[in-house]
Design a protein around this motif. Structure first.
Motif, PDB file in Angstrom:
ATOM      1  N   ASP A  93       4.079  -9.515  15.642  1.00 50.18           N
ATOM      2  CA  ASP A  93       5.158  -8.816  16.346  1.00 50.18           C
ATOM      3  C   ASP A  93       6.053  -8.015  15.409  1.00 50.18           C
ATOM      4  N   VAL A  94       5.806  -8.112  14.117  1.00 44.94           N
ATOM      5  CA  VAL A  94       6.654  -7.446  13.119  1.00 44.94           C
ATOM      6  C   VAL A  94       6.275  -5.962  12.999  1.00 44.94           C
ATOM      7  N   HIS A  95       7.262  -5.132  12.759  1.00 47.59           N
ATOM      8  CA  HIS A  95       7.080  -3.678  12.641  1.00 47.59           C
ATOM      9  C   HIS A  95       6.152  -3.332  11.472  1.00 47.59           C
ATOM     10  N   GLU A  96       5.210  -2.414  11.678  1.00 49.79           N
ATOM     11  CA  GLU A  96       4.262  -2.015  10.641  1.00 49.79           C
ATOM     12  C   GLU A  96       4.864  -0.937   9.745  1.00 49.79           C
ATOM     13  N   ILE A  97       4.625  -1.075   8.427  1.00 45.10           N
ATOM     14  CA  ILE A  97       5.285  -0.182   7.453  1.00 45.10           C
ATOM     15  C   ILE A  97       4.307   0.470   6.471  1.00 45.10           C
ATOM     16  N   GLY A  98       3.011   0.509   6.817  1.00 46.71           N
ATOM     17  CA  GLY A  98       2.037   1.070   5.888  1.00 46.71           C
ATOM     18  C   GLY A  98       1.417  -0.018   5.032  1.00 46.71           C
ATOM     19  N   THR A  99       0.866   0.363   3.892  1.00 46.47           N
ATOM     20  CA  THR A  99       0.189  -0.584   3.010  1.00 46.47           C
ATOM     21  C   THR A  99       0.530  -0.283   1.555  1.00 46.47           C
ATOM     22  N   THR A 100       0.000  -1.101   0.662  1.00 47.44           N
ATOM     23  CA  THR A 100       0.207  -0.839  -0.765  1.00 47.44           C
ATOM     24  C   THR A 100      -0.422   0.495  -1.165  1.00 47.44           C
ATOM     25  N   HIS A 101      -1.489   0.891  -0.452  1.00 45.58           N
ATOM     26  CA  HIS A 101      -2.164   2.162  -0.756  1.00 45.58           C
ATOM     27  C   HIS A 101      -1.431   3.352  -0.145  1.00 45.58           C
ATOM     28  N   GLU A 102      -0.820   3.134   1.022  1.00 45.27           N
ATOM     29  CA  GLU A 102      -0.120   4.213   1.721  1.00 45.27           C
ATOM     30  C   GLU A 102       1.225   3.699   2.218  1.00 45.27           C
ATOM     31  N   ASN A 120       2.118  -4.667  -8.103  1.00 44.04           N
ATOM     32  CA  ASN A 120       2.671  -4.373  -9.427  1.00 44.04           C
ATOM     33  C   ASN A 120       2.073  -3.146 -10.111  1.00 44.04           C
ATOM     34  N   ILE A 121       0.900  -2.701  -9.658  1.00 43.54           N
ATOM     35  CA  ILE A 121       0.307  -1.491 -10.244  1.00 43.54           C
ATOM     36  C   ILE A 121       0.376  -0.328  -9.259  1.00 43.54           C
ATOM     37  N   MET A 122      -0.160  -0.539  -8.064  1.00 49.23           N
ATOM     38  CA  MET A 122      -0.227   0.550  -7.086  1.00 49.23           C
ATOM     39  C   MET A 122       1.143   1.042  -6.637  1.00 49.23           C
ATOM     40  N   ASN A 123       2.125   0.173  -6.612  1.00 49.85           N
ATOM     41  CA  ASN A 123       3.436   0.572  -6.084  1.00 49.85           C
ATOM     42  C   ASN A 123       4.520   0.729  -7.139  1.00 49.85           C
ATOM     43  N   GLU A 124       4.146   0.649  -8.404  1.00 52.64           N
ATOM     44  CA  GLU A 124       5.149   0.835  -9.453  1.00 52.64           C
ATOM     45  C   GLU A 124       5.781   2.220  -9.343  1.00 52.64           C
ATOM     46  N   LYS A 125       4.961   3.188  -8.942  1.00 49.61           N
ATOM     47  CA  LYS A 125       5.453   4.563  -8.783  1.00 49.61           C
ATOM     48  C   LYS A 125       6.393   4.722  -7.590  1.00 49.61           C
ATOM     49  N   ASP A 126       6.374   3.741  -6.676  1.00 47.29           N
ATOM     50  CA  ASP A 126       7.178   3.826  -5.457  1.00 47.29           C
ATOM     51  C   ASP A 126       8.534   3.135  -5.577  1.00 47.29           C
ATOM     52  N   VAL A 127       8.773   2.465  -6.692  1.00 51.41           N
ATOM     53  CA  VAL A 127       9.998   1.672  -6.842  1.00 51.41           C
ATOM     54  C   VAL A 127      11.250   2.514  -6.632  1.00 51.41           C
ATOM     55  N   ALA A 128      11.318   3.668  -7.285  1.00 51.11           N
ATOM     56  CA  ALA A 128      12.532   4.497  -7.211  1.00 51.11           C
ATOM     57  C   ALA A 128      12.849   4.922  -5.781  1.00 51.11           C
ATOM     58  N   LYS A 129      11.835   5.364  -5.045  1.00 53.73           N
ATOM     59  CA  LYS A 129      12.114   5.828  -3.678  1.00 53.73           C
ATOM     60  C   LYS A 129      12.424   4.664  -2.732  1.00 53.73           C
ATOM     61  N   LEU A 130      11.858   3.492  -3.006  1.00 58.08           N
ATOM     62  CA  LEU A 130      12.195   2.324  -2.186  1.00 58.08           C
ATOM     63  C   LEU A 130      13.620   1.860  -2.479  1.00 58.08           C
ATOM     64  N   SER A 132      15.924   3.826  -3.369  1.00 56.94           N
ATOM     65  CA  SER A 132      16.827   4.860  -2.866  1.00 56.94           C
ATOM     66  C   SER A 132      17.275   4.609  -1.434  1.00 56.94           C
ATOM     67  N   ILE A 133      16.520   3.768  -0.698  1.00 53.35           N
ATOM     68  CA  ILE A 133      16.922   3.449   0.675  1.00 53.35           C
ATOM     69  C   ILE A 133      17.665   2.103   0.723  1.00 53.35           C
ATOM     70  N   GLY A 134      18.009   1.585  -0.464  1.00 48.09           N
ATOM     71  CA  GLY A 134      18.828   0.391  -0.533  1.00 48.09           C
ATOM     72  C   GLY A 134      18.088  -0.917  -0.654  1.00 48.09           C
ATOM     73  N   ALA A 135      16.787  -0.880  -0.915  1.00 49.77           N
ATOM     74  CA  ALA A 135      15.991  -2.106  -1.009  1.00 49.77           C
ATOM     75  C   ALA A 135      15.770  -2.519  -2.463  1.00 49.77           C
ATOM     76  N   LYS A 136      15.707  -3.821  -2.704  1.00 50.60           N
ATOM     77  CA  LYS A 136      15.267  -4.342  -3.985  1.00 50.60           C
ATOM     78  C   LYS A 136      13.738  -4.479  -3.888  1.00 50.60           C
ATOM     79  N   VAL A 137      13.036  -4.173  -4.972  1.00 49.40           N
ATOM     80  CA  VAL A 137      11.576  -4.203  -4.961  1.00 49.40           C
ATOM     81  C   VAL A 137      11.062  -5.316  -5.875  1.00 49.40           C
ATOM     82  N   VAL A 138      10.216  -6.183  -5.332  1.00 47.70           N
ATOM     83  CA  VAL A 138       9.588  -7.255  -6.103  1.00 47.70           C
ATOM     84  C   VAL A 138       8.111  -6.917  -6.241  1.00 47.70           C
ATOM     85  N   LEU A 139       7.655  -6.701  -7.481  1.00 43.65           N
ATOM     86  CA  LEU A 139       6.268  -6.326  -7.732  1.00 43.65           C
ATOM     87  C   LEU A 139       5.440  -7.558  -8.093  1.00 43.65           C
TER      88      LEU A 139
END
Length: 314
Positions: A93-102, A120-130, A132-139
């Motif tokens: 029932d949880v909202h879908e948010i994409g995947t580590t690939h997309e 920790n590898i695929m999403n390291e490049k996404d840390v800054a934009k995540l 930017s919306i106020g979230a902490k990112v755990v890789l």
């Protein structure tokens, strides 16, 4: 209910201050949720992440993290988009948010998570934009059973569910001890990952390779050179496969199982020596369940170990 919670938090905070003034020591882990005390964890990239109190709005980009959070009695506001079965019914029932690939930044922003669990590898490049919306990112990552145990421990600290995390880790240790005690002859095997037209051999450094070894198998691709873009995998070498003569061949895929299996066999049949392999002669070519092997299964890892053990030793 919300007013009562705020009143309770205020009372507990006042009590803590008074106790401190009297020289009484309190246990931080018991006051985190009530007072908003900071919780600090270290992720797989050795990044230190600090949150104010136990987060109640967490988003996960992979199945493994989703299963672990719910197994620790937590919940999510965002889960990965997937057709692979999830361990917990309530997570559907949880909202879908994409995947580590997309990563779907728009959908992640919509659910407003305090914490996003990412690769920790695929999403390291996404840390800054995540961030930017106020979230902490755990890789984190799940390339081995021990990695999954480490994930459980980290998320247990994040949710202040250390006792539950220790229990889950101990259950995995118990399964590993059980498998290690079995006196079975190691079975030479090959694990293939791919889709029609694209196949790779899983190395021991991959989760599937680790599961194979722990379940009583010998990976015939152990010394294959790793691919630069996919370091846990290698190019299939038909000559070396024939030479190693695997007793079993396992295929992992997110595509149609039968289609992938038939495509793989057609590709391998280009070599005249293909039919001389014991796994082929004995019909031991099997597509593994995607929910247990297609990606990190999280707290279903014991099911993965049992499945592989039985597949190796029918």
């Amino acid at each position: 209910m919300r007013k009562y919670t705020k009143l309770l938090a205020s009372v507990l905070l006042t009590s803590t201050v008074l106790l401190a003034g009297c020289g009484t020591t309190t246990n931080p882990s018991t006051t985190n949720e009530a007072t908003g005390e900071q919780i600090t964890i270290t992720d797989f990239n050795d990044r230190s992440i600090t949150v104010n109190g136990v987060p109640d709005k967490i988003a996960a980009l992979s199945i493994g993290e989703t299963n672990i959070i719910y197994s620790l009695e937590g919940t999510l506001v965002g889960r990965p988009t997937t057709d692979v079965p999830l361990q917990w019914e309530s997570s559907y029932d949880v909202h879908e948010i994409g995947t580590t690939h997309e990563v779907d930044l728009e959908q992640i922003a919509y659910v407003k998570p305090q914490v996003v669990l990412a690769h920790n590898i695929m999403n390291e490049k996404d840390v800054a934009k995540l961030e930017s919306i106020g979230a902490k990112v755990v890789l984190t990552s799940g390339n081995s059973v021990s990695d999954i145990q480490r994930q459980i421990t980290i998320f247990g600290d994040l949710l202040q569910k250390q006792n539950k995390a220790e229990q889950l880790v101990a259950e995995i240790d118990s399964k590993l001890t059980e498998l290690a005690a079995e006196s079975k002859t190691p079975v030479p095997a090959l694990i293939v990952y791919g889709a029609p037209g694209t196949f790779m051999a899983a190395l021991p450094s991959s989760l599937a390779g680790d599961l194979l070894s722990l379940s009583g198998g010998t990976n015939i691709a152990a010394d294959y050179p790793q691919l630069a873009s996919y370091p846990q995998y290698a190019t299939l070498d038909m000559e070396r496969i024939v030479e190693s003569n695997p007793q079993a061949i396992f295929i992992m895929t997110h595509a149609d199982p039968e289609d992938v299996k038939n495509s793989f066999i057609r590709e391998m049949e280009a070599s005249k020596a293909w039919n001389s392999i014991d796994a082929v002669k004995n019909g031991r070519i099997e597509v593994l369940p995607a929910e247990l092997f297609g990606s990190n299964p999280g707290t279903r890892i014991n099911e993965s170990l049992d499945y592989m053990n039985k597949a190796l030793h029918p």
